[in-house]
Design a protein around this motif. Structure first.
Motif, PDB file in Angstrom:
ATOM      1  N   CYS A  76      -3.124   4.810   6.855  1.00 17.62           N
ATOM      2  CA  CYS A  76      -4.329   5.623   6.737  1.00 17.62           C
ATOM      3  C   CYS A  76      -5.574   4.745   6.859  1.00 17.62           C
ATOM      4  O   CYS A  76      -5.483   3.522   6.829  1.00 17.62           O
ATOM      5  CB  CYS A  76      -4.347   6.381   5.413  1.00 17.62           C
ATOM      6  N   ASP A 100      -9.300   7.350   3.175  1.00 16.98           N
ATOM      7  CA  ASP A 100      -8.211   8.191   2.670  1.00 16.98           C
ATOM      8  C   ASP A 100      -7.287   7.460   1.696  1.00 16.98           C
ATOM      9  O   ASP A 100      -6.390   8.077   1.105  1.00 16.98           O
ATOM     10  CB  ASP A 100      -7.371   8.726   3.836  1.00 16.98           C
ATOM     11  N   PRO A 130      -7.604   6.199  -1.432  1.00 18.97           N
ATOM     12  CA  PRO A 130      -7.466   6.653  -2.822  1.00 18.97           C
ATOM     13  C   PRO A 130      -6.568   7.884  -2.957  1.00 18.97           C
ATOM     14  O   PRO A 130      -5.748   7.959  -3.878  1.00 18.97           O
ATOM     15  CB  PRO A 130      -8.904   6.963  -3.245  1.00 18.97           C
ATOM     16  N   THR A 131      -6.676   8.812  -2.039  1.00 24.08           N
ATOM     17  CA  THR A 131      -5.837  10.005  -2.081  1.00 24.08           C
ATOM     18  C   THR A 131      -4.378   9.658  -1.791  1.00 24.08           C
ATOM     19  O   THR A 131      -3.470  10.099  -2.495  1.00 24.08           O
ATOM     20  CB  THR A 131      -6.330  11.049  -1.057  1.00 24.08           C
ATOM     21  N   GLN A 132      -4.147   8.856  -0.757  1.00 28.62           N
ATOM     22  CA  GLN A 132      -2.780   8.463  -0.397  1.00 28.62           C
ATOM     23  C   GLN A 132      -2.124   7.623  -1.494  1.00 28.62           C
ATOM     24  O   GLN A 132      -0.909   7.668  -1.669  1.00 28.62           O
ATOM     25  CB  GLN A 132      -2.768   7.694   0.928  1.00 28.62           C
ATOM     26  N   CYS A 133      -2.917   6.858  -2.204  1.00 26.07           N
ATOM     27  CA  CYS A 133      -2.382   5.966  -3.236  1.00 26.07           C
ATOM     28  C   CYS A 133      -2.093   6.676  -4.559  1.00 26.07           C
ATOM     29  O   CYS A 133      -1.482   6.082  -5.448  1.00 26.07           O
ATOM     30  CB  CYS A 133      -3.340   4.806  -3.482  1.00 26.07           C
ATOM     31  N   ALA A 134      -2.507   7.919  -4.683  1.00 26.97           N
ATOM     32  CA  ALA A 134      -2.306   8.642  -5.940  1.00 26.97           C
ATOM     33  C   ALA A 134      -0.842   8.683  -6.351  1.00 26.97           C
ATOM     34  O   ALA A 134      -0.531   8.624  -7.541  1.00 26.97           O
ATOM     35  CB  ALA A 134      -2.873  10.053  -5.827  1.00 26.97           C
ATOM     36  N   ASP A 135       0.061   8.762  -5.376  1.00 25.91           N
ATOM     37  CA  ASP A 135       1.484   8.794  -5.700  1.00 25.91           C
ATOM     38  C   ASP A 135       2.244   7.639  -5.038  1.00 25.91           C
ATOM     39  O   ASP A 135       3.447   7.708  -4.845  1.00 25.91           O
ATOM     40  CB  ASP A 135       2.101  10.135  -5.309  1.00 25.91           C
TER      41      ASP A 135
END
Length: 94
Positions: A40, A44, A46-51
Motif C-alpha cells: 500500500c 493507507d 495506518p488502516t492496513q496496519c490495524a490488523d
C-alpha cells in the motif's frame, strides 16, 4: 496467518521491490504459505496496519501505526540488510 504490510510513498515501485525480496527471503526460511503480504501507499498504512503483525516501509513510520515497524530501506541499499532480516525472522517467530 501473519499479515505483513509493505509500504512506500505511492505503494507502487519500491514497495513491489521490497515485497518480492521479503517473499523470497521468507520462503527460503520455511515460511511459505504462512504469511500474507499487503502492499500500500503510506497514506493507507495506518488502516492496513490495524490488523497487521508488522509494517515494512521505505519511509519513516507514519503517525497512527499500531503494529511493529521495520525499515525497508536496507532492501534497497544493502546497508544493514542482515540486521533487518534478523528482525523480520524474530517477528515471524512470535
Amino acid at each position: 496467518m501473519i499479515k505483513i504490510v509493505v509500504s512506500c510513498g505511492s505503494g507502487v515501485v519500491t514497495s513491489a521491490i521490497v515485497a518480492r525480496y521479503v517473499a523470497d527471503f521468507l520462503d527460503a526460511h520455511g515460511y511459505a504459505g504462512r504469511y500474507e503480504l499487503v502492499r500500500c501507499c503510506m497514506a493507507d498504512a495506518p488502516t492496513q496496519c490495524a490488523d497487521a503483525d508488522f509494517l515494512i516501509a521505505t519511509t519513516v513510520a507514519p503517525m497512527g501505526i499500531t503494529c511493529e515497524y521495520v525499515s525497508g530501506v536496507p532492501f534497497l541499499t544493502g546497508k544493514g540488510r542482515t540486521d533487518v532480516e534478523k528482525r523480520i525472522l524474530d517477528l515471524m517467530a512470535r
